[in-house]
Every structure is written in structure tokens, then in C-alpha cells.
Design a protein around this motif. Sequence first.
Motif, PDB file in Angstrom:
ATOM      1  N   SER A 106      40.837  45.937 -16.737  1.00  0.00           N
ATOM      2  CA  SER A 106      39.626  45.255 -16.273  1.00  0.00           C
ATOM      3  C   SER A 106      39.661  43.754 -16.519  1.00  0.00           C
ATOM      4  O   SER A 106      40.313  43.260 -17.441  1.00  0.00           O
ATOM      5  CB  SER A 106      38.388  45.853 -16.947  1.00  0.00           C
ATOM      6  N   ILE A 107      38.923  43.065 -15.646  1.00  0.00           N
ATOM      7  CA  ILE A 107      38.543  41.670 -15.853  1.00  0.00           C
ATOM      8  C   ILE A 107      37.070  41.688 -16.226  1.00  0.00           C
ATOM      9  O   ILE A 107      36.236  42.148 -15.444  1.00  0.00           O
ATOM     10  CB  ILE A 107      38.766  40.833 -14.578  1.00  0.00           C
ATOM     11  N   LEU A 108      36.758  41.231 -17.416  1.00  0.00           N
ATOM     12  CA  LEU A 108      35.388  41.300 -17.922  1.00  0.00           C
ATOM     13  C   LEU A 108      34.703  39.940 -17.814  1.00  0.00           C
ATOM     14  O   LEU A 108      35.294  38.908 -18.149  1.00  0.00           O
ATOM     15  CB  LEU A 108      35.388  41.776 -19.374  1.00  0.00           C
ATOM     16  N   ILE A 109      33.455  39.979 -17.358  1.00  0.00           N
ATOM     17  CA  ILE A 109      32.629  38.773 -17.258  1.00  0.00           C
ATOM     18  C   ILE A 109      31.328  39.071 -18.012  1.00  0.00           C
ATOM     19  O   ILE A 109      30.368  39.592 -17.441  1.00  0.00           O
ATOM     20  CB  ILE A 109      32.324  38.406 -15.790  1.00  0.00           C
ATOM     21  N   PRO A 110      31.277  38.811 -19.311  1.00  0.00           N
ATOM     22  CA  PRO A 110      30.094  39.166 -20.099  1.00  0.00           C
ATOM     23  C   PRO A 110      28.822  38.517 -19.539  1.00  0.00           C
ATOM     24  O   PRO A 110      28.844  37.353 -19.111  1.00  0.00           O
ATOM     25  CB  PRO A 110      30.406  38.623 -21.498  1.00  0.00           C
ATOM     26  N   VAL A 141      31.749  46.117 -10.708  1.00  0.00           N
ATOM     27  CA  VAL A 141      30.591  46.770 -11.305  1.00  0.00           C
ATOM     28  C   VAL A 141      29.811  45.745 -12.115  1.00  0.00           C
ATOM     29  O   VAL A 141      30.340  45.180 -13.084  1.00  0.00           O
ATOM     30  CB  VAL A 141      31.009  47.932 -12.233  1.00  0.00           C
ATOM     31  N   GLY A 142      28.566  45.513 -11.756  1.00  0.00           N
ATOM     32  CA  GLY A 142      27.746  44.555 -12.494  1.00  0.00           C
ATOM     33  C   GLY A 142      26.820  45.193 -13.501  1.00  0.00           C
ATOM     34  O   GLY A 142      25.941  44.531 -14.038  1.00  0.00           O
ATOM     35  N   GLY A 143      26.996  46.479 -13.771  1.00  0.00           N
ATOM     36  CA  GLY A 143      26.054  47.190 -14.632  1.00  0.00           C
ATOM     37  C   GLY A 143      24.994  47.866 -13.798  1.00  0.00           C
ATOM     38  O   GLY A 143      24.929  47.703 -12.574  1.00  0.00           O
ATOM     39  N   SER A 144      24.134  48.648 -14.447  1.00  0.00           N
ATOM     40  CA  SER A 144      23.150  49.442 -13.707  1.00  0.00           C
ATOM     41  C   SER A 144      22.153  48.579 -12.941  1.00  0.00           C
ATOM     42  O   SER A 144      21.557  49.033 -11.968  1.00  0.00           O
ATOM     43  CB  SER A 144      22.390  50.363 -14.671  1.00  0.00           C
ATOM     44  N   GLN A 145      21.974  47.317 -13.350  1.00  0.00           N
ATOM     45  CA  GLN A 145      21.036  46.428 -12.670  1.00  0.00           C
ATOM     46  C   GLN A 145      21.725  45.493 -11.678  1.00  0.00           C
ATOM     47  O   GLN A 145      21.078  44.697 -11.012  1.00  0.00           O
ATOM     48  CB  GLN A 145      20.281  45.580 -13.709  1.00  0.00           C
ATOM     49  N   GLY A 146      23.070  45.604 -11.604  1.00  0.00           N
ATOM     50  CA  GLY A 146      23.795  44.679 -10.742  1.00  0.00           C
ATOM     51  C   GLY A 146      23.976  43.332 -11.425  1.00  0.00           C
ATOM     52  O   GLY A 146      23.523  43.112 -12.549  1.00  0.00           O
ATOM     53  N   ILE A 153      36.450  44.796 -12.022  1.00  0.00           N
ATOM     54  CA  ILE A 153      35.780  43.555 -12.417  1.00  0.00           C
ATOM     55  C   ILE A 153      34.392  43.972 -12.884  1.00  0.00           C
ATOM     56  O   ILE A 153      33.628  44.562 -12.121  1.00  0.00           O
ATOM     57  CB  ILE A 153      35.684  42.564 -11.246  1.00  0.00           C
ATOM     58  N   SER A 154      34.064  43.692 -14.143  1.00  0.00           N
ATOM     59  CA  SER A 154      32.880  44.318 -14.717  1.00  0.00           C
ATOM     60  C   SER A 154      32.183  43.406 -15.717  1.00  0.00           C
ATOM     61  O   SER A 154      32.800  42.516 -16.318  1.00  0.00           O
ATOM     62  CB  SER A 154      33.292  45.627 -15.423  1.00  0.00           C
ATOM     63  N   ARG A 155      30.890  43.629 -15.889  1.00  0.00           N
ATOM     64  CA  ARG A 155      30.185  43.124 -17.050  1.00  0.00           C
ATOM     65  C   ARG A 155      30.746  43.831 -18.280  1.00  0.00           C
ATOM     66  O   ARG A 155      31.625  44.700 -18.172  1.00  0.00           O
ATOM     67  CB  ARG A 155      28.682  43.379 -16.917  1.00  0.00           C
ATOM     68  N   ALA A 156      30.235  43.509 -19.460  1.00  0.00           N
ATOM     69  CA  ALA A 156      30.823  44.034 -20.691  1.00  0.00           C
ATOM     70  C   ALA A 156      29.807  44.766 -21.551  1.00  0.00           C
ATOM     71  O   ALA A 156      29.841  44.674 -22.783  1.00  0.00           O
ATOM     72  CB  ALA A 156      31.475  42.898 -21.477  1.00  0.00           C
ATOM     73  N   GLY A 157      28.902  45.507 -20.892  1.00  0.00           N
ATOM     74  CA  GLY A 157      28.029  46.395 -21.652  1.00  0.00           C
ATOM     75  C   GLY A 157      28.849  47.492 -22.311  1.00  0.00           C
ATOM     76  O   GLY A 157      29.881  47.922 -21.779  1.00  0.00           O
TER      77      GLY A 157
END
Length: 359
Positions: free
Chosen positions: A269-273, A185-190, A251-255
Motif C-alpha cells: 500500500s501507499i498510505l496517505i494519513p 480506499v479513503g475510509g468509510s467516509q471517503g 492507495i489508502s488512508r491509514a485508519g
Amino acid sequence: MPKRLLIAASGTGGHIFPAIALAQKLPDYKIGWLGVPNRAEKNLVPPQYYIHEIEAEGFQKPFGLGTLRTSLGLLCSIYKAWQVLIDGPFEGLFTTGGYIAAPAIIAARLLGLPVILHESNAIPGKVTRLLAPFCTAVILGFEDAAKYLPLAKTLTVGTPVRGSFFDKKKLDLPIPEDVPLVVVVGGSQGAVAVNQLVRQCANTLFEAGIWIVHLTGENDPDVGSLQHPQYIQMPFYNEMPALLQRANLAISRAGASALTELAITKTPSILIPYPYAAENHQAYNAAAFVQAGAAVAFLQEELTPEILSSKVLDLLNSPELLKQMTGSAIHLARQDSTERLNIIVRYVMDGKKIPKINN
């Protein structure tokens, strides 16, 4: 007559989804939405909330002619927000910060209307830090954010999530029940950089029997470049609660909103801010989850496909560690955030003193 509340939330799911969660708790209110043309709210906000559009942007560049143009634009936005509030006529404002919040808050306070601001990040944004002292109530997702807002009246309740995240749902995707599933998941904008990393290490994961559901966002230039029976890609997916409940690892952004959803669904999760987030707030959000033991995190610039695939395999081959991360996520989840925010909004809109709510 129902109370009339204007919600100002624009740009990303991190701003919009908590506001939707609140709106769902206010079925007896007449709610309008303040947004910006051609932003995510056009697709994310439910149709029952009419969207009033104004132009809004932030002061991102060094002082110069652009600053003057942005300042004039802000004055126009304040006037348009003021008109929306009067025409409603709305009796109060709720906002989740961001560019849209500045003209909305200023217009509401000029009209003498109550303002409730929710800041979901561990590091408050510029608008929040500047205008929080003028708001009737400032509600926080992370308690640590209060130290950046010494002049504001703050309460920490967590970040609201939509009610559907609390319902157990079966995933409606063709994925066998007994295979490990990684959700990206990259967030709502990818997130193009994350998308590229995942595709580069995907074959290693497929060989280990792992399935991947990859939510790429709308702006992925490489969409369709990877095809595999164990790989499902979509720009976005409406049934995120079921997807995260089924996932063994994300695997996700960190919003802040994404992290809240991971915590509620107990997903390791693995977070990639996102490295260009304002005030680097995603790194601080991720740090809170890492410290709690619910996630591991990597800076985007230090990640390689080899490092990412190795970490995914290490975690999925360590059921006890995943179990510990799940337990840590449970402790981070505030199950009643939306309800507590609902109580605060109702008290403020009724002109009553906010009751003591334990953090």
C-alpha cells in the motif's frame, strides 16, 4: 438465557467493523447496538443488531459556552445510555472508543457492569486515555499504545476483522485477470483530497495499462467527472476481501481497521494519513507499517499527482519490492485477533479472570 451485551461503536468503519467482527463471534449472545443518529452505523451495522440511538459529541473546541453545552449534552447522553442498559437489560458493554464511548462507559460503570474497551490505534484517543482506567479490560490493536495508558489493564491482541477476510473469494467485477489493479480506499467516509489526487494522475496510470477501482465515499463532489474503460468508481464496495485480495497495490488512508484489512489480505500500500485525525493517530498507524516494510507513506500536503503516479509506477514495476511488502504485511497481520478478543469478552462477561494471552 443468552448473555446480553451492548456494543457502542459509531461514526466510522474504523470503529464499527471491528465491533461487527466481534459480534459475529458471539452468535449465542443477545446483542444490542448503541449509535448516534445519521452516522455510518445506520448503513454498516447488520440488521440483526437493533440500534439504540443517543446524541453524542466530543470536546473539540476551546473552553467557552460551547463547552457548557457539550457538558450538558454529555450528561443527557449518559442518562440515555443508562436507560438503554437497564431496559435491555444488558449485562455488559463493549466499545471501540470515539464519542459514543464516553457516555456508554460512564453509564455502564455507574450500574456496576463490566466494560471492555478496544483501542485500535497506535495513539489512543482522548476518551480512551481518560476512561481506560475505569474499564474492566482495555484491548489494544498496537502494543505501543499501552505506554499512553499506564493506569489501565491492557492486553494487545490486534484489531479484529470480519471473518470474510479469511476466505479466498473471486472478484465479481469486469477486470481482466492479467492486468495490474490499483484500489483506492479513503475510509468509510471517503477522502475528497485523495480522490482528487487519484483522478489527476489517472491518465498516466491508464497509459501504463493499469486499472483502477476507486471507492470514493458518499461525499465526493466530483463523482462522474472521470470516465475510462480501465476505471471503476463506486461509493463503497461490499466485497472488500475479494477486492483487496485481487489488488496489486492499494492507495489508502491509514485508519487502524483499514490497515488491518490490508495486512490480512497481504496488500502492499501507499498510505496517505488523514491530516485532521485526532492526535494525528493515522500518521502513527502508517509509521508502524512503513517501519515494518509493508507500505510507503506520504503526508497529504506533500503529495502531487506527479509524485503519486511516479510512486505507483515504481512499485508496480518492481515485483521483488512488492513481494517483500507482501511478506511484511503477512507478519503484521494477527490472524487470531477476533478469536482472542472473543475469549476475553466471554471471560469478562462471565466474571472470570482473563487468561494469560501471549502478545
